[in-house]
Design a protein around this motif. Sequence first.
Motif, short mmCIF file in Angstrom:
data_model
loop_
_atom_site.label_atom_id
_atom_site.label_comp_id
_atom_site.label_asym_id
_atom_site.label_seq_id
_atom_site.Cartn_x
_atom_site.Cartn_y
_atom_site.Cartn_z
N PRO A 104 0.82 -1.22 0.00
CA PRO A 104 0.00 0.00 0.00
C PRO A 104 0.85 1.26 0.00
CG PRO A 104 0.06 -0.99 2.18
CD PRO A 104 0.72 -1.97 1.26
N ASN A 105 0.28 2.34 -0.50
CA ASN A 105 0.96 3.63 -0.49
C ASN A 105 0.53 4.50 0.69
OD1 ASN A 105 2.53 3.34 -2.90
ND2 ASN A 105 0.64 3.57 -4.08
N THR A 106 -0.67 4.23 1.22
CA THR A 106 -1.22 5.03 2.31
C THR A 106 -1.97 4.13 3.28
OG1 THR A 106 -1.47 6.97 0.87
CG2 THR A 106 -2.77 6.94 2.89
N VAL A 107 -1.82 4.40 4.55
CA VAL A 107 -2.59 3.70 5.57
C VAL A 107 -3.04 4.70 6.62
CG1 VAL A 107 -0.50 3.07 6.86
CG2 VAL A 107 -2.62 1.81 7.25
N THR A 108 -4.30 4.60 7.03
CA THR A 108 -4.85 5.43 8.09
C THR A 108 -5.09 4.56 9.32
OG1 THR A 108 -5.93 6.90 6.50
CG2 THR A 108 -6.72 6.99 8.77
N VAL A 109 -4.53 4.98 10.45
CA VAL A 109 -4.64 4.21 11.69
C VAL A 109 -5.45 5.03 12.69
CG1 VAL A 109 -3.40 2.90 13.44
CG2 VAL A 109 -2.32 3.33 11.22
N THR A 110 -6.48 4.43 13.25
CA THR A 110 -7.31 5.06 14.27
C THR A 110 -7.07 4.32 15.59
OG1 THR A 110 -8.98 5.69 12.64
CG2 THR A 110 -9.65 5.70 14.95
N ILE A 111 -6.69 5.07 16.62
CA ILE A 111 -6.27 4.46 17.89
C ILE A 111 -7.08 5.05 19.03
CG2 ILE A 111 -4.27 3.78 19.28
CD1 ILE A 111 -3.56 5.70 16.16
N PRO A 112 -7.61 4.21 19.93
CA PRO A 112 -8.42 4.72 21.03
C PRO A 112 -7.59 5.31 22.17
CG PRO A 112 -8.24 2.35 21.21
CD PRO A 112 -7.56 2.73 19.91
N ALA A 113 -8.23 6.22 22.90
CA ALA A 113 -7.68 6.69 24.16
C ALA A 113 -7.69 5.54 25.16
CB ALA A 113 -8.52 7.85 24.70
N THR A 114 -6.91 5.67 26.20
CA THR A 114 -6.88 4.64 27.24
C THR A 114 -6.89 5.29 28.61
OG1 THR A 114 -4.46 4.59 27.03
CG2 THR A 114 -5.70 2.88 25.88
N THR A 115 -7.41 4.55 29.57
CA THR A 115 -7.29 4.95 30.97
C THR A 115 -6.54 3.84 31.68
OG1 THR A 115 -8.49 5.63 32.96
CG2 THR A 115 -9.57 3.97 31.58
N ALA A 116 -5.46 4.20 32.34
CA ALA A 116 -4.59 3.20 32.96
C ALA A 116 -4.70 3.24 34.48
CB ALA A 116 -3.15 3.43 32.53
N ASN A 117 -4.26 2.16 35.07
CA ASN A 117 -4.15 1.96 36.53
C ASN A 117 -5.46 1.54 37.17
OD1 ASN A 117 -1.44 2.78 36.31
ND2 ASN A 117 -1.96 4.91 36.72
N LEU A 118 -6.55 2.30 36.94
CA LEU A 118 -7.84 1.99 37.56
C LEU A 118 -7.70 1.73 39.05
CD1 LEU A 118 -9.43 -0.32 34.81
CD2 LEU A 118 -9.87 2.10 35.23
N GLY A 119 -7.03 2.64 39.72
CA GLY A 119 -6.82 2.50 41.16
C GLY A 119 -5.62 1.63 41.46
N PRO A 120 -5.83 0.36 41.85
CA PRO A 120 -4.71 -0.47 42.31
C PRO A 120 -3.89 -1.11 41.20
CG PRO A 120 -6.74 -1.71 42.47
CD PRO A 120 -7.12 -0.31 42.06
N GLY A 121 -4.30 -0.96 39.94
CA GLY A 121 -3.60 -1.65 38.85
C GLY A 121 -2.46 -0.85 38.27
N PHE A 122 -1.61 -0.29 39.12
CA PHE A 122 -0.55 0.62 38.69
C PHE A 122 0.39 -0.05 37.70
CE2 PHE A 122 3.67 2.69 39.53
CZ PHE A 122 3.35 3.92 38.97
N ASP A 123 0.53 0.57 36.52
CA ASP A 123 1.46 0.14 35.46
C ASP A 123 1.16 -1.25 34.89
OD1 ASP A 123 2.84 2.48 35.40
OD2 ASP A 123 4.76 1.67 36.08
N CYS A 124 -0.01 -1.82 35.17
CA CYS A 124 -0.27 -3.16 34.63
C CYS A 124 -1.66 -3.34 34.04
CB CYS A 124 -0.01 -4.23 35.70
SG CYS A 124 -1.14 -4.18 37.10
N ILE A 125 -2.60 -2.45 34.34
CA ILE A 125 -3.95 -2.61 33.82
C ILE A 125 -4.40 -1.33 33.13
CG2 ILE A 125 -5.21 -1.85 35.89
CD1 ILE A 125 -7.16 -4.19 35.40
N GLY A 126 -5.14 -1.49 32.04
CA GLY A 126 -5.63 -0.32 31.31
C GLY A 126 -6.83 -0.71 30.46
N ALA A 127 -7.62 0.28 30.11
CA ALA A 127 -8.82 0.04 29.30
C ALA A 127 -8.89 1.03 28.16
CB ALA A 127 -10.07 0.15 30.17
N ALA A 128 -9.31 0.56 26.99
CA ALA A 128 -9.49 1.42 25.82
C ALA A 128 -10.86 2.09 25.89
CB ALA A 128 -9.37 0.60 24.54
N LEU A 129 -10.91 3.35 25.46
CA LEU A 129 -12.13 4.15 25.54
C LEU A 129 -12.53 4.68 24.18
CD1 LEU A 129 -11.16 6.23 28.71
CD2 LEU A 129 -12.62 4.19 28.65
N THR A 130 -13.80 5.05 24.05
CA THR A 130 -14.34 5.51 22.77
C THR A 130 -14.04 6.98 22.51
OG1 THR A 130 -16.47 5.79 23.91
CG2 THR A 130 -16.17 3.78 22.60
#
Length: 310
Positions: free
Chosen positions: A2-28
């Motif tokens: 291909p000559n062109t590619v468009t990539v769409t990437i979601p925001a994320t929220t990480a940690n969720l309290g006790p999950g420091f540096d290991c848990i995260g969720a993708a958001l709309t």
Amino acid sequence: MPNTVTVTIPATTANLGPGFDCIGAALTLYNTLRFSYLKNTSNETLTITVQGTEAAIVQTDESNLAYQAFIRVHQHLGQTPPPVQIEIDLGIPLARGLGSSATAIVGGLLGANTLAGNPLSQIEILQLAIEIEGHPDNVVPALLGNCQLSVSRGENGIGWEICPIPWHCDLVPVLAIPDFELSTAEARKVLPPNYSRADAIFNTAHLGLLIRGLETRNPDWLRVALQDKIHQPYRKSLIKGFETVRRAALIAGAFELVISGAGPTLLALTDEISAPAVAVAMTTAWKQEGVNPEVKLLQLDTQGATMNIE
């Protein structure tokens, strides 16, 4: 190829309290990056254009993080990076704890790999993303979507085990994004170098309960599970009005409120019925502190990064 590619990437929220540096969720909420080969008639090796909120503060030279990720693929392959044009459309606020850097890294890696004919597997892309970011909590859900737990295989192991965490369909993330920034580096500076055994046990137990709470949407479990002793007690002092907004969210029906990533965005988890009231309460409370937030009721993104090839 291909000559062109468009990539769409979601925001994320990480940690969720006790999950420091290991848990995260993708958001709309999304950033979009478009990669195209530059024509041979030009002597330029790179052009970057940026549009959207805060576009003026994004680097448009070789220091741009998406371009750094782009050339990392070619370095990994032992190739010279081709001349490229990158068009960036920002939908995610910068330096707010919503994984904007992860979108640049994942976008740059996927863009380069796709234009090169996909020589790298998803696992290899994931490993490069974690190496660039330094930790997996944002880049993993940005690439894969959903809520993800990332576990190192240990000192003698290589790579990561990635475990998707079930997220109840009636669990709503309400985000209050303030009108000030907080860099990840600044947020890490306030963390202590060591923790007590009691604090380690506290977070281990709460992370286990968090995984079950996210799956079941059990209010009692979530109210307890979202507590933390590793990063939030130290970082909340950097976020003006944290306790005021937290109290308002809880009164309005939130299960609990946490710092999204390194902050300063605040994330309340609640149900569909209470979500509008929680959003109003967070907005009002922060405005009383002199902060003008943008409040969003989002959902869990289940796709992760997507590509459109031209």
